[in-house]
Design a protein around this motif. Structure first.
Motif, PDB file in Angstrom:
ATOM      1  N   VAL A  25     -13.388   9.156  27.324  1.00  0.00           N
ATOM      2  CA  VAL A  25     -12.036   9.945  27.703  1.00  0.00           C
ATOM      3  C   VAL A  25     -12.035  10.995  27.772  1.00  0.00           C
ATOM      4  O   VAL A  25     -13.439  11.834  27.172  1.00  0.00           O
ATOM      5  N   GLY A  30      -5.955  14.946  23.518  1.00  0.00           N
ATOM      6  CA  GLY A  30      -7.878  15.194  22.906  1.00  0.00           C
ATOM      7  C   GLY A  30      -8.108  16.330  23.510  1.00  0.00           C
ATOM      8  O   GLY A  30      -7.691  17.449  22.866  1.00  0.00           O
ATOM      9  N   CYS A  31      -8.950  16.487  24.262  1.00  0.00           N
ATOM     10  CA  CYS A  31      -9.921  17.165  25.090  1.00  0.00           C
ATOM     11  C   CYS A  31     -10.094  17.402  26.305  1.00  0.00           C
ATOM     12  O   CYS A  31     -10.199  16.029  27.154  1.00  0.00           O
ATOM     13  N   VAL A  34     -14.633  16.427  28.329  1.00  0.00           N
ATOM     14  CA  VAL A  34     -16.099  15.822  27.972  1.00  0.00           C
ATOM     15  C   VAL A  34     -16.412  14.386  28.181  1.00  0.00           C
ATOM     16  O   VAL A  34     -17.329  14.267  28.252  1.00  0.00           O
ATOM     17  N   CYS A  36     -16.140  11.255  24.781  1.00  0.00           N
ATOM     18  CA  CYS A  36     -16.703  10.428  23.995  1.00  0.00           C
ATOM     19  C   CYS A  36     -16.653   9.380  24.144  1.00  0.00           C
ATOM     20  O   CYS A  36     -15.540   8.963  24.690  1.00  0.00           O
ATOM     21  N   LEU A  64     -16.978   9.988  16.241  1.00  0.00           N
ATOM     22  CA  LEU A  64     -15.645  10.699  16.994  1.00  0.00           C
ATOM     23  C   LEU A  64     -15.241  11.276  16.026  1.00  0.00           C
ATOM     24  O   LEU A  64     -15.516  11.693  14.552  1.00  0.00           O
ATOM     25  N   CYS A  65     -14.327  12.640  16.927  1.00  0.00           N
ATOM     26  CA  CYS A  65     -13.546  13.361  15.300  1.00  0.00           C
ATOM     27  C   CYS A  65     -11.824  12.696  15.521  1.00  0.00           C
ATOM     28  O   CYS A  65     -11.748  11.570  16.461  1.00  0.00           O
ATOM     29  N   CYS A  68      -9.155  11.407  18.552  1.00  0.00           N
ATOM     30  CA  CYS A  68      -9.442  10.093  18.454  1.00  0.00           C
ATOM     31  C   CYS A  68      -9.303   9.012  18.184  1.00  0.00           C
ATOM     32  O   CYS A  68      -9.096   8.132  18.264  1.00  0.00           O
TER      33      CYS A  68
HETATM   34  S1  SF4 Z   1     -13.890  12.343  19.928  1.00  0.00           S
HETATM   35 FE1  SF4 Z   1     -12.655  14.783  20.032  1.00  0.00          FE
HETATM   36  S2  SF4 Z   1     -14.177  15.439  21.338  1.00  0.00           S
HETATM   37 FE2  SF4 Z   1     -14.157  13.298  21.791  1.00  0.00          FE
HETATM   38  S3  SF4 Z   1     -13.173  13.187  23.182  1.00  0.00           S
HETATM   39 FE3  SF4 Z   1     -11.920  12.750  21.491  1.00  0.00          FE
HETATM   40  S4  SF4 Z   1     -10.711  14.418  20.650  1.00  0.00           S
HETATM   41 FE4  SF4 Z   1     -11.799  14.928  22.379  1.00  0.00          FE
END
Ligand code: SF4
Length: 791
Positions: A25, A30-31, A34, A36, A64-65, A68
């Motif tokens: 994603v 989220g961010c 990247v 994840c 995961l953070c 998500c």
């Molecule tokens: S798990 Fe966290 S760092 Fe990874 S895409 Fe989702 S929000 Fe971003």
């Protein structure tokens, strides 16, 4: 459901009555960018029931953070906007005046307004504003240049003080894109690949990758490397989780990074710890650099940065003597008037220690073999590193020259194909050099304290426009105040897309976003661009991008991602996470230049420690230290009135900038806007933990709840950014409380560096006034309003 290890599973499979979709994603939410790895469990009714980390992801490996993990509360949030909505311009600021419309009518409104503006003012009177970027890299430049046909794409942060100063400095000095640390993510087998070497040292310079895996660096990879022996040097005024586990922590005064960087160069050059071979064969201007940093001894930097000189020496030596080492540098470098020079120091450190493009060092992206026509070196550098320029080139020189800021900051405008943010604000306020009449706001909450400086000015300025259409997932104070048309966006699980770290300029990991669910009548940015492009008759754009799939395939071809466009998206989607492999030492093999000569894509073909590009636009070609514009040293009288150094913008686990304040679990984690205050300062102020305070300076004021903590330096306070309160009255003038805790009202415009980049978000001054009142959010009432997870 019991936990199962799903290693080796296909991108889509059935399990316990659920369809499981594996995906990578990019926001929203989220961010970015990247990727994840997620597993999305969708029930028979097509509802997302559960999110887990994907064990198949070679880097995140199932971790995961919380943002998500809590995706359901975002996607099915009762306040999410699911249909296009319109409102009469005279009703701006009135929340109950929105009415549902159709996509067809929305596109027709945009076309009618655009035609009117072009006929009466010229296409340059249209602007397109953006924030962090969304949805597989369809950035605002594409909307502005290709879909709307205007040169005025604009990231509205003062001095574009986010990522781009770093990227532009790297392009100017090395001819490459921002170099990511080599954490093994790009090679098959990751850390165990025989071509890869574990970095002995990683420097985290103003960067905290754990709360948000930003751009191309996964925090999880750092943890994995630390377990394998990597030592951390932290350069950060604050103590964070990684800093507590670092071998050396340099807690410098905010805004003094360039002095710190020059001192490291001083140590490494004087003690001859640099890589002679790399300096002699691949660098230009070493002697000039040596002379420039000669005065910046660790002792001198110690006075400026307020860090012990011996610790500075220790850190510089440790970095230089490591067999391979990386420097991950973050937003703290950009958000500083002197940021480009700090970036120049860091790039010089990477180069003279021979860590550039070395296994376990610092990676640069490969140049594409063909470069579109471009008049200046910077633009051709960006093209060569895979950046999309078609729309910018197609605008033609006459229109490009009308971009706001082209005369004042040509390197800024040409390198990022953006109008200059601070000059755009002037233009909106004064109608000079011409009037902006219509704008798009691409999923950015401009007046919330994330992006624009002096946000109240932006609020007034945007209201002067005749017509604004906005795309977003939720209603925001900015849209509520200024927009006439709302186009609802899909979240990542609702569409197909591609996901490439560092916008493909310095590619590490490539991911596929696989669609799992459908919600309301929302559309992705790509769908909107393609459909709107058709509606507006933008033939060239639409011919290339007939639909969303064509866009995805074209984008891969353009950026040479995953076999270019040869394999169809439907074929590669099955791979979900792709490590494309890395070539190291590309400057020796001709892979950094489109002409395939060895060396770098700069005037001299070398890393320009002495920058011809900077010199060419009238700037100092060598790094220098400049005191922050407001500080105890540059403005001692003002500093008596405002004795604290104010820093802002640190990432949190619960939020991504101004997103997620309406998401119940995330809001529980961080219910109120916090100001971190050192215990010594709190005691002197008579301030208690949890007490509310007002921070103020000559530009503005905002209220925060005090968090008394030794993690901030004495004399420095850290205010959280991004705050607004979706639970509050949405109408003007309250606008969901957007002015209550708006730290950006304390940040001025026009304190940019000489190249137009950078602004003092990280190093302002303020005073603190303890308050008797409490403004704590009533979480019971909040939960009543927002706790409804659909099914
Ligand atoms: S798990 Fe966290 S760092 Fe990874 S895409 Fe989702 S929000 Fe971003």
């Amino acid at each position: 459901m019991e936990f199962k290890n799903d290693l080796g599973k296909p991108w889509k499979y059935e399990e316990d009555g659920f369809t499981v979709i594996r995906t990578s994603v990019w926001s929203p939410p989220g961010c970015h960018p990247v990727g994840c790895g997620l597993k999305l469990y969708v029930n028979q009714a097509g509802i997302l029931e559960k999110i887990e980390g994907d064990e198949n992801d070679p880097i995140t490996k199932g971790r995961l953070c919380v943002r998500c993990l809590d995706l359901k509360e975002v996607i099915y949030n009762p306040s999410r906007i699911l249909y296009p909505m319109k409102r009469h311009p005279q009703d701006r600021g009135k929340a109950d005046k929105w009415e549902r419309t159709t996509w067809e009518e929305a596109y027709a409104m945009i076309k009618q307004k655009r035609d009117f503006v072009i006929k009466n003012y010229g296409v340059e009177a249209i602007a397109a504003y953006s924030g962090t970027g969304r949805n597989g890299g369809i950035m605002v430049q594409e909307f502005a240049h290709e879909v709307l046909g205007t040169p005025n794409a604009c990231y509205t942060q003062s001095g574009y003080a986010c990522y781009t100063p770093r990227a532009a400095a790297t392009a100017a000095i090395t001819g490459c894109y921002y170099p990511e640390i080599d954490y093994g993510g790009g090679v098959e087998g990751t850390y165990d690949n025989p071509d890869y070497k574990i970095p002995e040292v990683i420097v985290l310079w103003g960067k905290e990758p754990l709360p948000s895996n930003g751009d191309g660096l996964f925090g999880h990879a750092l943890i994995d490397l630390m377990k394998r022996g990597t030592q951390i040097i932290s350069v950060d005024p604050r103590v964070n989780w990684l800093a507590t586990r670092s071998a050396v922590h340099l807690r410098l005064r905010p805004g003094t990074d360039a002095a710190m960087g020059m001192a490291w160069l001083n140590v490494i050059i004087n003690e001859e710890l640099y890589d002679r071979d790399f300096v002699e064969n691949w660098c230009y201007g070493f002697d000039e650099l040596k002379e420039r940093v000669a005065d910046m001894t660790p002792e001198k930097a110690a006075e400026i940065c307020q860090v012990d000189g011996e610790i500075i020496r220790k850190a510089a030596r440790m970095y230089a003597v490591a067999a391979q080492a990386g420097i991950a540098w973050g937003l703290a470098i950009d958000q500083n008037q002197n940021g480009t020079q700090a970036a120049q120091c860091i790039l010089s450190l990477i180069a003279i220690t021979g860590n550039l493009d070395k296994p376990g060092g610092q990676l640069v992206g490969e140049a594409k073999p063909a470069v579109p026509e471009a008049e200046d070196g910077m633009t051709s550098t960006y093209a060569a590193t895979g950046h999309q320029l078609d729309g910018w080139v197609a605008l033609g020189e006459e229109l490009r020259n009308k971009t706001i800021g082209m005369q004042e900051y040509p390197l800024y405008v040409n390198s990022i194909r953006n109008a200059h943010a601070d000059l755009m604000l002037d233009c909106l306020m004064t109608d000079k050099p011409y009037r902006i009449v219509m704008a798009m706001i691409q999923s950015t909450n401009i007046i919330a304290p994330t992006n624009s400086a002096e946000s109240k000015k932006w609020h007034q300025a945007l209201k002067r426009l005749d017509f604004i259409f906005a795309t977003d997932v939720f209603m925001t104070p900015t849209i509520q105040a200024c927009a006439d048309l709302f186009l609802p966006l899909k979240c990542a699980p609702e569409h197909d897309s591609i996901n490439y770290t560092h916008y493909s300029g310095s590619q590490i990991h490539f991911g596929i976003t696989n669609k799992a669910i459908e919600v309301g009548q929302c559309k992705s940015d790509v769908e909107i661009a393609v459909e709107l492009g058709k509606y507006l008759g933008r033939e060239q754009y639409v011919t290339r991008h007939t639909d969303e799939k064509a866009w995805l395939n074209n984008r891969r071809a353009q950026r040479n991602l995953m076999g270019g466009g040869k394999e169809d998206f439907d074929t590669i989607r099955e791979k979900v996470h792709i490590q494309q492999g890395r070539k190291y030492y590309k400057y020796k093999t001709g892979h950094l230049r489109p002409d395939r000569q060895t060396g770098f894509l700069t005037t001299t073909g070398r890393v320009e420690l002495y920058s011809y590009m900077f010199e060419g636009v009238g700037s100092d070609p060598l790094p220098y230290y400049q005191e922050p514009p407001f500080s105890p040293y540059s403005t001692p009288e003002l500093a008596k009135e405002y004795p604290f150094i104010l820093t802002t913008g640190a990432r949190t686990y619960a939020y991504f900038h101004s997103e997620h304040r309406q998401v119940p679990l995330l809001r529980e984690l961080n219910p109120n806007p916090l100001l971190e205050v050192n215990p010594e300062d709190a005691a002197a102020l008579g301030l208690l933990e949890g007490q509310w305070v007002e921070i103020s300076n000559q530009f503005g004021e905002a209220k925060f709840k005090a968090k008394v903590t030794p993690t901030v330096r004495q004399g420095t306070v850290m205010a959280q950014h991004g705050w607004w309160f979706p639970e509050q009255e949405a109408d003007e003038p309250n606008l969901s409380g957007v002015w209550h805790s708006n730290v950006n009202t304390l940040i001025p415009n026009h304190y940019n560096g000489s190249l137009g980049f950078g602004a003092p978000y990280k190093c302002m001054i303020c005073k603190i006034t303890p308050l008797k009142e409490s403004y704590d959010v009533d979480m019971n009432r909040f939960q009543e309003k927002f706790r409804k997870v659909a099914g």
